[in-house]
Design a protein around this motif. Structure first.
Motif, PDB file in Angstrom:
ATOM      1  N   TYR A  89       6.359   9.621   2.636  1.00  0.00           N
ATOM      2  CA  TYR A  89       5.975   8.844   1.452  1.00  0.00           C
ATOM      3  C   TYR A  89       6.537   7.434   1.605  1.00  0.00           C
ATOM      4  CZ  TYR A  89       6.033   7.164  -3.378  1.00  0.00           C
ATOM      5  OH  TYR A  89       5.872   6.414  -4.517  1.00  0.00           O
TER       6      TYR A  89
ATOM      7  N   VAL B  24       0.855  -1.191   0.000  1.00  0.00           N
ATOM      8  CA  VAL B  24       0.000   0.000   0.000  1.00  0.00           C
ATOM      9  C   VAL B  24       0.890   1.240   0.000  1.00  0.00           C
ATOM     10  CG1 VAL B  24      -1.849   1.241   1.170  1.00  0.00           C
ATOM     11  CG2 VAL B  24      -1.733  -1.254   1.343  1.00  0.00           C
TER      12      VAL B  24
ATOM     13  N   LYS C 243      -6.549  -0.956   6.227  1.00  0.00           N
ATOM     14  CA  LYS C 243      -6.395   0.487   6.020  1.00  0.00           C
ATOM     15  C   LYS C 243      -6.229   1.217   7.347  1.00  0.00           C
ATOM     16  CE  LYS C 243      -8.382   2.694   2.688  1.00  0.00           C
ATOM     17  NZ  LYS C 243      -9.398   3.314   1.796  1.00  0.00           N
TER      18      LYS C 243
ATOM     19  N   ILE D  16      -3.559  11.026   5.936  1.00  0.00           N
ATOM     20  CA  ILE D  16      -2.910   9.954   5.193  1.00  0.00           C
ATOM     21  C   ILE D  16      -3.644   9.769   3.875  1.00  0.00           C
ATOM     22  CG2 ILE D  16      -2.180   7.550   5.202  1.00  0.00           C
ATOM     23  CD1 ILE D  16      -0.885   9.341   7.385  1.00  0.00           C
ATOM     24  N   ILE D  17      -2.936   9.990   2.778  1.00  0.00           N
ATOM     25  CA  ILE D  17      -3.506   9.844   1.435  1.00  0.00           C
ATOM     26  C   ILE D  17      -3.096   8.484   0.883  1.00  0.00           C
ATOM     27  CG2 ILE D  17      -3.520  10.756  -0.926  1.00  0.00           C
ATOM     28  CD1 ILE D  17      -2.756  13.496   0.355  1.00  0.00           C
ATOM     29  N   TYR D  18      -4.081   7.709   0.440  1.00  0.00           N
ATOM     30  CA  TYR D  18      -3.809   6.394  -0.135  1.00  0.00           C
ATOM     31  C   TYR D  18      -3.643   6.549  -1.646  1.00  0.00           C
ATOM     32  CZ  TYR D  18      -4.981   4.372   4.357  1.00  0.00           C
ATOM     33  OH  TYR D  18      -4.973   4.042   5.692  1.00  0.00           O
TER      34      TYR D  18
ATOM     35  N   VAL E  98      -2.618   0.488   8.418  1.00  0.00           N
ATOM     36  CA  VAL E  98      -1.656   1.287   7.642  1.00  0.00           C
ATOM     37  C   VAL E  98      -1.691   2.737   8.107  1.00  0.00           C
ATOM     38  CG1 VAL E  98      -1.152   2.220   5.347  1.00  0.00           C
ATOM     39  CG2 VAL E  98      -1.628  -0.215   5.626  1.00  0.00           C
ATOM     40  N   ASN E  99      -2.876   3.241   8.383  1.00  0.00           N
ATOM     41  CA  ASN E  99      -3.013   4.612   8.866  1.00  0.00           C
ATOM     42  C   ASN E  99      -2.224   4.810  10.167  1.00  0.00           C
ATOM     43  OD1 ASN E  99      -4.823   7.183   8.358  1.00  0.00           O
ATOM     44  ND2 ASN E  99      -4.810   6.835  10.562  1.00  0.00           N
TER      45      ASN E  99
ATOM     46  N   TRP F  59       3.980   0.335   2.078  1.00  0.00           N
ATOM     47  CA  TRP F  59       3.881  -0.595   3.205  1.00  0.00           C
ATOM     48  C   TRP F  59       3.596  -2.006   2.708  1.00  0.00           C
ATOM     49  CZ3 TRP F  59       4.912   1.888   7.692  1.00  0.00           C
ATOM     50  CH2 TRP F  59       4.715   3.275   7.726  1.00  0.00           C
TER      51      TRP F  59
ATOM     52  N   THR G 271       1.305   5.201   0.507  1.00  0.00           N
ATOM     53  CA  THR G 271       0.645   6.314   1.188  1.00  0.00           C
ATOM     54  C   THR G 271       1.535   7.546   1.203  1.00  0.00           C
ATOM     55  OG1 THR G 271       1.493   5.712   3.388  1.00  0.00           O
ATOM     56  CG2 THR G 271      -0.640   4.760   2.721  1.00  0.00           C
TER      57      THR G 271
ATOM     58  N   LYS H  28       1.808  11.033   3.686  1.00  0.00           N
ATOM     59  CA  LYS H  28       1.347  11.745   4.884  1.00  0.00           C
ATOM     60  C   LYS H  28       1.498  13.246   4.668  1.00  0.00           C
ATOM     61  CE  LYS H  28       3.872  11.209   8.569  1.00  0.00           C
ATOM     62  NZ  LYS H  28       4.453  10.521   9.735  1.00  0.00           N
TER      63      LYS H  28
ATOM     64  N   ALA I 292       1.546   4.762   9.405  1.00  0.00           N
ATOM     65  CA  ALA I 292       1.978   5.985   8.725  1.00  0.00           C
ATOM     66  C   ALA I 292       2.069   7.161   9.695  1.00  0.00           C
ATOM     67  CB  ALA I 292       1.014   6.305   7.584  1.00  0.00           C
TER      68      ALA I 292
END
Length: 319
Positions: A279, A187, A265, A196-198, A268-269, A282, A189, A191, A272
């Protein structure tokens, strides 16, 4: 310089024989050398870009859509300093920062003593060894301490620079897909302050013959809908071969619903928010009831999210 030329020549031979599926000759090497040089001048590509993106099959306009390795690095250093990126390439440093998300037992070989090692193998007789300074799955070994003398195994590992890592039990759905490896989701991402932008996600799977799922080490990848967690295309390997079903298990790949996607998700958030870099790509393993961090990758290896049939992502990154 001599060593660089040797590595380039090895990559050229490998690309011609494995990606292009042609017999390596002097004339053919000259042909591809000219083509790679032209694309290097026009698009600033590397030889790895040329073969991994299969530029030998694409038009110039199609090639312009791809984010090259050098461009990806330039984007990365907009959000993280080059010094910070290189520092975080060490697996041991990364694992220390993100220890709470590992959820498994590890040992650093540089701090290894015989007593610690004996205690570890009693608890985990089968484990993974991962070199600290390698990427793409290079050097990873599945070790069975029951088949070797513990003292001999200790002597072979104690002077290496790497990680002894517990084997993860993955979710049954992913186990059915390819039981020989832990099949992870990568994934990407970004920050931005606290948001957090996916960017993208891809399912990585082993080929049934290896304990690793790395794309550059024989594995396969398939793009994933970042919102729904559903595989949206057939898998592809590093040589451009596509698979509607897994070649070892026969499990259909496109349409596969990745389990615990909401949990992934959220996980991951949390990773991050905790990590030093902004950047990151993951690598996440999914267990039956939770998720586990495998690695955090600076710069991310954009090949994985451009190779599986979705085309180039330069426009997305420019936004």
């Amino acid at each position: 310089m001599k060593e660089k030329l040797k590595r380039f020549n090895d990559k050229l031979n490998w690309g011609i024989s494995n990606h292009c599926n042609e017999e390596v000759t002097v004339l053919l090497k000259l042909k591809y050398l000219v083509l790679i040089t032209i694309d290097y001048i026009r698009l600033n590509i590397t030889i790895t870009d040329y073969f991994d993106f299969r530029f030998f099959e694409k038009t110039y306009n199609e090639k312009k859509e791809y984010l090259t390795s050098k461009e990806a690095l330039r984007y990365a250093i907009k959000f993280d300093s080059l010094e910070k990126i290189w520092k975080n390439k060490s697996k041991t440093d990364m694992y220390k920062q993100l220890a709470v998300f590992l959820k498994r037992d590890q040992l650093e070989t540089k701090d290894l003593n015989y007593g610690m090692f004996c205690d570890y193998v009693k608890k985990h007789p089968i484990f993974l060894y991962k070199p600290d300074d390698q990427e793409g799955g290079i050097g990873i070994q599945l070790v069975n301490s029951k088949s070797e003398e513990v003292n001999d195994l200790y002597e072979s590992l104690k002077d290496k620079n790497g990680i002894i890592d517990e084997v993860i039990s993955q979710h049954p759905i992913l186990q059915l897909l390819s039981p020989g490896s832990v099949n992870t989701v990568r994934v990407f991402t970004l920050k931005c302050k606290s948001e957090i932008i996916y960017i993208a996600a891809a399912l990585r799977m082993g080929n049934g013959k290896s304990v690793i799922d790395n794309f550059t080490s024989g594995g396969m990848v398939a793009g994933v809908d970042i919102e729904k967690g559903i595989v949206i295309e057939d898998a592809v390997d590093a040589f451009g071969k596509k698979y509607t079903s897994h070649p070892y298990t026969g499990v259909k790949i496109r349409g596969l619903e990745i389990p615990n996607w909401k949990c992934l998700k959220e996980f991951v958030n949390s990773c991050a928010q905790k990590y030093d870099l902004n950047y990151v790509a993951w690598d996440i393993a999914i267990r039956e009831n939770d998720c586990v961090l495998i690695e955090a990758n600076p710069c991310g290896g954009v090949h994985i999210i451009q190779t599986p049939g979705v085309g180039g992502r330069k426009k997305q990154y420019k936004k």
